[in-house]
Design a protein around this motif. Structure first.
Motif, mmCIF file in Angstrom:
data_model
loop_
_atom_site.group_PDB
_atom_site.id
_atom_site.type_symbol
_atom_site.label_atom_id
_atom_site.label_comp_id
_atom_site.label_asym_id
_atom_site.label_seq_id
_atom_site.Cartn_x
_atom_site.Cartn_y
_atom_site.Cartn_z
ATOM 1 N N TYR A 168 0.857 -1.174 0.000
ATOM 2 C CA TYR A 168 0.000 0.000 0.000
ATOM 3 C C TYR A 168 0.897 1.230 0.000
ATOM 4 O O TYR A 168 2.081 1.151 0.360
ATOM 5 C CB TYR A 168 -0.929 0.013 1.220
ATOM 6 N N ARG A 181 -0.305 -4.728 13.191
ATOM 7 C CA ARG A 181 -1.087 -3.894 12.284
ATOM 8 C C ARG A 181 -2.045 -3.040 13.110
ATOM 9 O O ARG A 181 -2.479 -3.447 14.186
ATOM 10 C CB ARG A 181 -1.866 -4.737 11.283
ATOM 11 N N ARG A 222 -4.942 1.820 6.621
ATOM 12 C CA ARG A 222 -3.922 0.826 6.968
ATOM 13 C C ARG A 222 -2.812 1.478 7.780
ATOM 14 O O ARG A 222 -2.342 2.574 7.489
ATOM 15 C CB ARG A 222 -3.366 0.172 5.707
#
Length: 649
Positions: A140, A186, A165
């Motif tokens: 990303y 994450r 994200r």
């Protein structure tokens, strides 16, 4: 749910009717002067040719006004306030953050050519850049990044990316960058996030959501994923148009509303942020980047105007008031961890340690998986056995039980499928575990369990239920089958779980999750009057979970899982139960083992299990497995490290 959090969620869903506006209160550098900022174009900016410019911390500059910059044409730069270049790392870079590291500076940026987050050490006095550390390329686009250092001096990098994200990476230890970066976890971030900043002293991560507002997240790698609003767009907060770049200083936050050309100041107060002032920046059309440095008059400021490409510098006559922070607890690191359990979610719960009678290195750690059964690991954390007998919650072990004329070691576990006590025989030579029967109980929701050997002989099991009930059973061999005879009942007022029996003192220690730890006579004919050992308060934070007993020749300690603040409290196991301190299990960057948090069960032994467990071992359940993120597991800590951290005998 926190009311501010609930309010902002509704705002994000465009259904914010009835939510309160973020409160405004004056606070700042001088109580007699309203905050104001004075900015003027920095003439040297054109020489630097950079959009993102930051101050070098004063402790590294020997009185000089030094700055760093990220430039698409010239790379990462060190220069003075006149724009004279002092050191360069060639490349194409954008966005910046930095942390002092000893006598050097660690700088984080984005390499636009490779789209990789990059870190490099800068010897400020020697005017020399070190070799860069590149994170792996992401799948990303990385829009922003920021650095964070925890209380154990571990350095982390947060990445902010597209479509909500985010990630946290371990990148350094102490004053040095690691040889490679390792992803810790994450993070679900807002979809319109581009900027982040971390407050190391408060363990907070600030992230913008451009069309909604500013958010604060826990930054610690073992923290739960949650967020609180700092400010929202009008009419629910003081931001007129947008939430943009930020600068964090202890006790407060500065943020740009780039569409309204305003600088906003916030003072932290507990878990809220008070809006101190909204300062107009009339000479700037689109303030995009922000940097500050404390000085005697408040804060020195740098702002980049995206519309004109000009960098402005000046002075803000305000500083936030420092806030009181939670005392830093001692930290120890695990040397081993078990393989992750085979079920997702809240699965692993309670460990026990079986000590081999003749070869301690062959000892095993038993662990419950409350979605599966009983697990057995070697001292390196390798799974050796798995017994899928049902939803086991707690487990305990005692040696030397005579079953059908054969001496075995016995493990018991609370079985939530059948509200029963599951029994397991452990072969004293091989360590192999086999099922040995089941004892039914009248408990509606069985929860915790522990074993007790009285001076008079025999073996007893204590089982408790969520309603506060405790049942004591005498375990005996009846024609080759283990049966349990109920001999005593008592209760606590609310939900218990963890318990441990001190066979030497003939005392049972038990935890009442929201109240504290109690002691009671463990003998079947003993009084059931409870004596307070340690109440929930400043040190012990609910829930009170696992309780274990460390017994050396001349000293005993209780170890308690203080789940509310991810710590472990250690106190004497004999009255008056003197407190020896509290600690956390932090990450071991060198071995790639994360810390432990949200711990349910724990166990400890003083047995010499060989190096590195010569003084025994502490085993704790890890409720949030990180680095990498996977199912829960158990962490192994040498007791010698616990003793060193708390200065125990």
């Amino acid at each position: 749910m926190n009311s501010l959090f609930s309010c902002s969620l509704l705002f994000a869903a465009l259904t914010m009717a009835g939510c309160e506006r973020i409160p405004t209160q004056t606070a700042g550098f001088s109580p007699n002067v309203s905050p104001s900022v004075s900015l003027s174009p920095w003439d040297a900016a054109s020489r630097v040719e950079a959009e993102d410019v930051r101050f070098v911390p004063a402790e590294l500059t020997a009185g000089a006004d030094l700055r760093i910059a990220a430039s698409e044409r010239r790379g990462l730069l060190l220069f003075n306030d006149k724009g004279d270049e002092l050191a360069r790392l060639p490349g194409n870079y954008s966005t910046l953050d930095s942390r002092a590291a000893g006598e050097s500076l660690i700088v984080a940026s984005i390499n636009n050519t490779t789209q990789q987050a990059t870190l490099a050490g800068l010897d400020v006095s020697g005017r020399e850049w070190g070799r860069p550390l590149l994170l792996p390329a992401q799948d990303y686009a990385v829009a922003g990044l920021c650095l964070y250092r925890d209380e154990a001096s571990n350095l982390f990098l947060f990445l902010v990316g597209e479509e909500g994200r985010g990630e946290q990476w371990l990148v350094g230890t102490g004053s040095r960058l690691n040889a490679s970066a390792e992803r810790v976890r994450r993070l679900p971030l807002p979809p319109q996030a581009e900027y982040c900043q971390a407050d190391d002293s408060a363990n907070l991560l600030f992230v913008n959501e451009e069309n909604v507002g500013l958010w604060a997240y826990p930054a610690h790698p073992e923290a739960d994923v949650s967020r609180l609003p700092v400010d929202m767009r009008a009419p629910f907060g003081s931001l007129k148009a947008s939430a943009g770049a930020m600068a964090s200083v202890p006790g407060g936050l500065l943020a740009l509303d780039h569409d309204a050309s305003e600088l906003h100041l916030y003072q932290q107060q507990d878990e809220r942020w008070l809006s101190v002032a909204s300062l107009a920046l009339p000479d700037l059309q689109a303030p995009e980047r922000l940097a500050v440095k404390p000085n005697a008059d408040g804060l020195q400021v740098l702002v980049h105007d995206d519309a004109s490409g000009q960098v402005y510098q000046g002075q803000l006559n305000w500083q936030p008031k420092p806030v009181s922070t939670t005392p830093v607890l001692a930290s120890v690191a695990a040397l081993r961890q078990t393989e992750p359990v085979g079920r997702q979610g809240d699965a692993a719960d309670d460990p026990a340690i079986w000590v081999h009678p003749t070869q301690p290195s062959l000892s095993r750690v038993l662990g419950t998986n409350k979605k599966q059964g009983l697990l057995a690991y070697d001292l390196n954390g390798k799974l050796l056995q798995e017994l899928p007998v049902g939803r086991l919650n707690n487990v305990d072990v005692r040696a030397n039980f005579n079953l059908a004329g054969r001496m075995i070691d016995l493990a018991v576990a609370s079985n939530r499928d059948n509200n029963s006590i599951s029994l397991f025989a452990i072969d004293r030579a091989s360590g192999k575990i086999t099922e040995a029967g089941e004892i039914p109980t009248p408990l509606y929701e069985i929860y915790g369990i522990c074993l007790f050997k009285p001076d008079t002989g025999g073996l007893y099991a204590f089982a408790n239920g969520k309603d506060g009930s405790f049942l004591q059973y005498r375990l005996k061999d009846v024609s080759g089958k283990i049966e349990g005879a109920l001999v005593r009942r008592f209760a606590v007022a609310s939900q218990p779980e963890g318990c441990v029996a001190d066979d030497r003192q003939q005392v049972l220690f038990l935890g009442e999750e929201d109240v504290g730890v109690w002691a009671v006579d463990a003998r079947a004919d003993g009084a059931t009057e409870l004596t307070s050992v340690l109440a929930v308060g400043d040190l012990l934070k609910a829930d009170v979970e696992g309780i274990a007993l460390y017994q050396a020749d001349d000293q005993g300690y209780l170890v308690i899982s203080s789940q509310g603040n991810d710590s472990y409290v250690v106190l004497d196991s004999a009255a008056p139960y003197a407190i020896r301190g509290a600690l956390r299990v932090g990450l071991n960057g060198a071995l790639g083992i994360d810390g432990a948090s949200e711990t349910d069960g724990l166990e400890v032994t003083s047995a010499n299990l060989g190096s590195p467990w010569a003084r025994g071992m502490l085993v704790v359940q890890d409720g949030r497995k990180r680095m990498p993120e996977t199912t829960q597991n158990f962490k192994f800590v040498p007791w010698s490290e616990v003793a060193k951290a708390l200065q125990l005998q």
